[in-house]
Motif scaffolding. Structure first.
Motif, PDB file in Angstrom:
ATOM      1  N   VAL A   1     -13.084 -10.508  -6.066  1.00  0.00           N
ATOM      2  CA  VAL A   1     -12.754  -9.672  -4.751  1.00  0.00           C
ATOM      3  C   VAL A   1     -13.963  -8.662  -4.497  1.00  0.00           C
ATOM      4  CG1 VAL A   1     -11.117  -7.870  -3.723  1.00  0.00           C
ATOM      5  CG2 VAL A   1     -10.194 -10.119  -5.075  1.00  0.00           C
ATOM      6  N   VAL A   2     -14.517  -8.600  -3.308  1.00  0.00           N
ATOM      7  CA  VAL A   2     -15.620  -7.886  -3.168  1.00  0.00           C
ATOM      8  C   VAL A   2     -15.057  -6.513  -2.663  1.00  0.00           C
ATOM      9  CG1 VAL A   2     -17.587  -7.403  -1.300  1.00  0.00           C
ATOM     10  CG2 VAL A   2     -17.070  -9.842  -2.154  1.00  0.00           C
ATOM     11  N   ASP A   3     -15.697  -5.481  -3.113  1.00  0.00           N
ATOM     12  CA  ASP A   3     -15.473  -3.884  -2.882  1.00  0.00           C
ATOM     13  C   ASP A   3     -14.098  -3.708  -3.510  1.00  0.00           C
ATOM     14  OD1 ASP A   3     -15.758  -1.254  -2.018  1.00  0.00           O
ATOM     15  OD2 ASP A   3     -15.325  -1.850   0.047  1.00  0.00           O
ATOM     16  N   ALA A   4     -13.761  -4.067  -4.683  1.00  0.00           N
ATOM     17  CA  ALA A   4     -12.741  -4.103  -5.457  1.00  0.00           C
ATOM     18  C   ALA A   4     -11.962  -2.604  -5.393  1.00  0.00           C
ATOM     19  CB  ALA A   4     -12.673  -4.692  -6.951  1.00  0.00           C
ATOM     20  N   ALA A   5     -12.843  -1.773  -5.928  1.00  0.00           N
ATOM     21  CA  ALA A   5     -12.131  -0.318  -5.920  1.00  0.00           C
ATOM     22  C   ALA A   5     -11.341   0.080  -4.498  1.00  0.00           C
ATOM     23  CB  ALA A   5     -13.071   0.642  -6.216  1.00  0.00           C
ATOM     24  N   ARG A   6     -12.013  -0.313  -3.281  1.00  0.00           N
ATOM     25  CA  ARG A   6     -11.411   0.317  -2.013  1.00  0.00           C
ATOM     26  C   ARG A   6     -10.265  -0.772  -1.889  1.00  0.00           C
ATOM     27  NH1 ARG A   6     -11.694  -1.668   2.845  1.00  0.00           N
ATOM     28  NH2 ARG A   6     -13.174  -3.470   2.288  1.00  0.00           N
ATOM     29  N   ARG A   7     -10.349  -2.153  -1.981  1.00  0.00           N
ATOM     30  CA  ARG A   7      -9.313  -2.992  -1.572  1.00  0.00           C
ATOM     31  C   ARG A   7      -8.103  -2.865  -2.565  1.00  0.00           C
ATOM     32  NH1 ARG A   7     -10.259  -8.501   0.850  1.00  0.00           N
ATOM     33  NH2 ARG A   7      -8.631  -7.544   1.766  1.00  0.00           N
ATOM     34  N   LEU A   8      -8.161  -1.949  -3.520  1.00  0.00           N
ATOM     35  CA  LEU A   8      -6.883  -1.982  -4.399  1.00  0.00           C
ATOM     36  C   LEU A   8      -5.711  -1.146  -3.320  1.00  0.00           C
ATOM     37  CD1 LEU A   8      -8.024  -0.309  -7.609  1.00  0.00           C
ATOM     38  CD2 LEU A   8      -6.915  -2.461  -7.509  1.00  0.00           C
ATOM     39  N   SER A   9      -6.262  -0.510  -2.284  1.00  0.00           N
ATOM     40  CA  SER A   9      -5.243   0.166  -1.556  1.00  0.00           C
ATOM     41  C   SER A   9      -4.843  -0.705  -0.225  1.00  0.00           C
ATOM     42  CB  SER A   9      -6.032   1.214  -0.517  1.00  0.00           C
ATOM     43  OG  SER A   9      -6.645   2.205  -1.601  1.00  0.00           O
ATOM     44  N   ASP A  10      -5.279  -1.969  -0.221  1.00  0.00           N
ATOM     45  CA  ASP A  10      -4.951  -3.097   0.668  1.00  0.00           C
ATOM     46  C   ASP A  10      -3.580  -3.544   0.345  1.00  0.00           C
ATOM     47  OD1 ASP A  10      -7.087  -2.347   2.185  1.00  0.00           O
ATOM     48  OD2 ASP A  10      -8.175  -4.299   1.840  1.00  0.00           O
ATOM     49  N   TYR A  11      -2.934  -4.035   1.444  1.00  0.00           N
ATOM     50  CA  TYR A  11      -1.552  -4.700   1.041  1.00  0.00           C
ATOM     51  C   TYR A  11      -1.879  -6.615   1.115  1.00  0.00           C
ATOM     52  CZ  TYR A  11       0.668  -0.232   1.712  1.00  0.00           C
ATOM     53  OH  TYR A  11       0.966   0.821   1.695  1.00  0.00           O
ATOM     54  N   PRO A  12      -0.911  -6.995   0.531  1.00  0.00           N
ATOM     55  CA  PRO A  12      -1.013  -8.610   0.318  1.00  0.00           C
ATOM     56  C   PRO A  12      -1.506  -9.412   1.880  1.00  0.00           C
ATOM     57  CG  PRO A  12       0.827  -7.785  -1.027  1.00  0.00           C
ATOM     58  CD  PRO A  12       0.352  -6.619  -0.154  1.00  0.00           C
ATOM     59  N   HIS A  13      -0.864  -8.696   2.822  1.00  0.00           N
ATOM     60  CA  HIS A  13      -1.123  -9.524   3.720  1.00  0.00           C
ATOM     61  C   HIS A  13      -2.814  -9.240   4.718  1.00  0.00           C
ATOM     62  CE1 HIS A  13      -0.325  -5.574   5.614  1.00  0.00           C
ATOM     63  NE2 HIS A  13      -1.124  -5.703   6.790  1.00  0.00           N
TER      64      HIS A  13
END
Length: 346
Positions: free
Chosen positions: A153-165
């Motif tokens: 997952v690219v830019d993993a630290a930021r994408r922790l805040s994203d939701y499954p959809h």
């Protein structure tokens, strides 16, 4: 219980998990469904084991029974599940929950139903980590970011805040792999982990899963209906049909000399990229037997090109017996192992 094929990289005689005479049923309006029927096998440390068979053969029900996640109307009605000799059946829910995720983890086949759609990826991963590790929320978040990065997952630290959809199907499956490996389990059970993915993404996910499991020196139980992915990723294979194991061997031996007619038919259905496909795609005629009705004889007999209409196959259910070379740890439940139709009636 038949002997289990042991991969070359597994310590001799060191079983991690043993399943003994496991029986699982579902109560339905049409009657009781015998989903898993007296299944026995073992898996060794660092082994790559494949459980293969058509949809409805009992693979997923068996996996959920092993980890204690089978929901009503399903229930385990018999057998043992031994983790290093300790029976997991009958353990209190709290104790079993400590084992799930920490020592045995599960990669579900449907990431959209496995992930909570109203919680961020990060919150779900942090919860899973802190459930088994005594770490702060901040440390767990760092671990979660590292895991997401490890699964691509690219830019993993930021994408922790994203939701499954906000993740693609392939990326959601990568999240499930990260969750399964978050606490470095000794055994990972992957239940059809590439079902809804395109061919390219399937290969990427399988290679990722294989690499991460290898790096952590864990065992892998890969549940799939696709024999085509088994040869490249698994040491040994158990073929399942109508709730029972009908063949087991090393993956190399299964493709070299399949003994059960069902295994041979499954292999015929594999699309070969190194060969030109001519004519119609191979299929297995007929369908699985009605699991609410008592089994008499061989469950595969009505569809079998070898034993169809044979009185022995219709009246007597075969049991797993050794087949072929002794060193191959090969066994099958067939009255005419390795035979053709002509040989079975002669």
């Amino acid at each position: 219980m038949s002997q289990t094929a042991v991969p070359e990289n597994a310590p001799s005689g060191e079983s991690l998990l043993e399943v003994r005479d496991l029986r699982t049923e579902f109560t339905t309006a049409r009657g009781t469904v015998a989903a898993v029927r007296d299944v026995s096998f073992s898996i060794h440390r660092r082994e790559r084991l494949a459980i293969v068979g058509e949809s409805g053969s009992g693979k997923s029900a068996m996996a959920m029974s092993i980890v204690g996640l089978l929901q009503p109307p399903g229930r385990v009605v018999g057998g043992e599940v031994l983790l290093e000799g300790r029976n997991l059946r009958g353990l209190p829910d709290a104790e079993l929950s400590r084992i799930r995720g920490r020592r045995i983890s599960l990669v579900f086949q449907d990431p959209m139903s496995a992930l909570d759609p109203i919680r961020s990826i990060g919150s779900q991963m942090i919860e899973a980590i802190r459930a088994h590790q005594d770490v702060s929320r901040k440390a767990a978040r760092r671990t979660a970011a590292d895991l997401l990065g490890e699964v691509g997952v690219v830019d993993a630290a930021r994408r922790l805040s994203d939701y499954p959809h906000q993740y693609s199907g392939g990326m959601r499956q990568r999240v499930l792999i990260a969750l399964a490996l978050a606490n470095s389990p000794e055994l990972v059970i992957a239940d059809e982990p590439t079902t809804a993915l395109d061919v390219t993404t399937q290969a990427q996910v399988l290679e990722l899963l294989d690499r991460l499991v290898t790096d952590r020196r864990a065992a892998l139980m890969l549940i799939t209906h696709n024999l085509g992915i088994v040869a490249g990723y698994c040491d040994s294979v158990k073929v399942m049909y109508a709730g029972r194991l009908v063949e087991e061997s090393s993956s190399r031996e299964l493709f070299r000399a399949p003994a059960h007619p069902y295994s041979r038919e499954l292999i015929k259905c594999v699309l070969r990229t190194d060969q030109r496909q001519e004519g119609r795609l191979a299929t297995i005629p007929g369908s699985l037997p009605d699991p609410t009705k008592p089994f008499v004889g061989c469950a595969f007999e009505p569809r079998c090109p070898v034993g169809h209409d044979n009185p022995l196959c219709q009246s007597t259910e075969p049991v797993l017996v050794p087949f072929g070379r002794p060193e191959a740890n090969h066994a099958t439940s067939c009255h005419f192992p390795g035979a053709t139709r002509q040989e079975s009636v002669s």
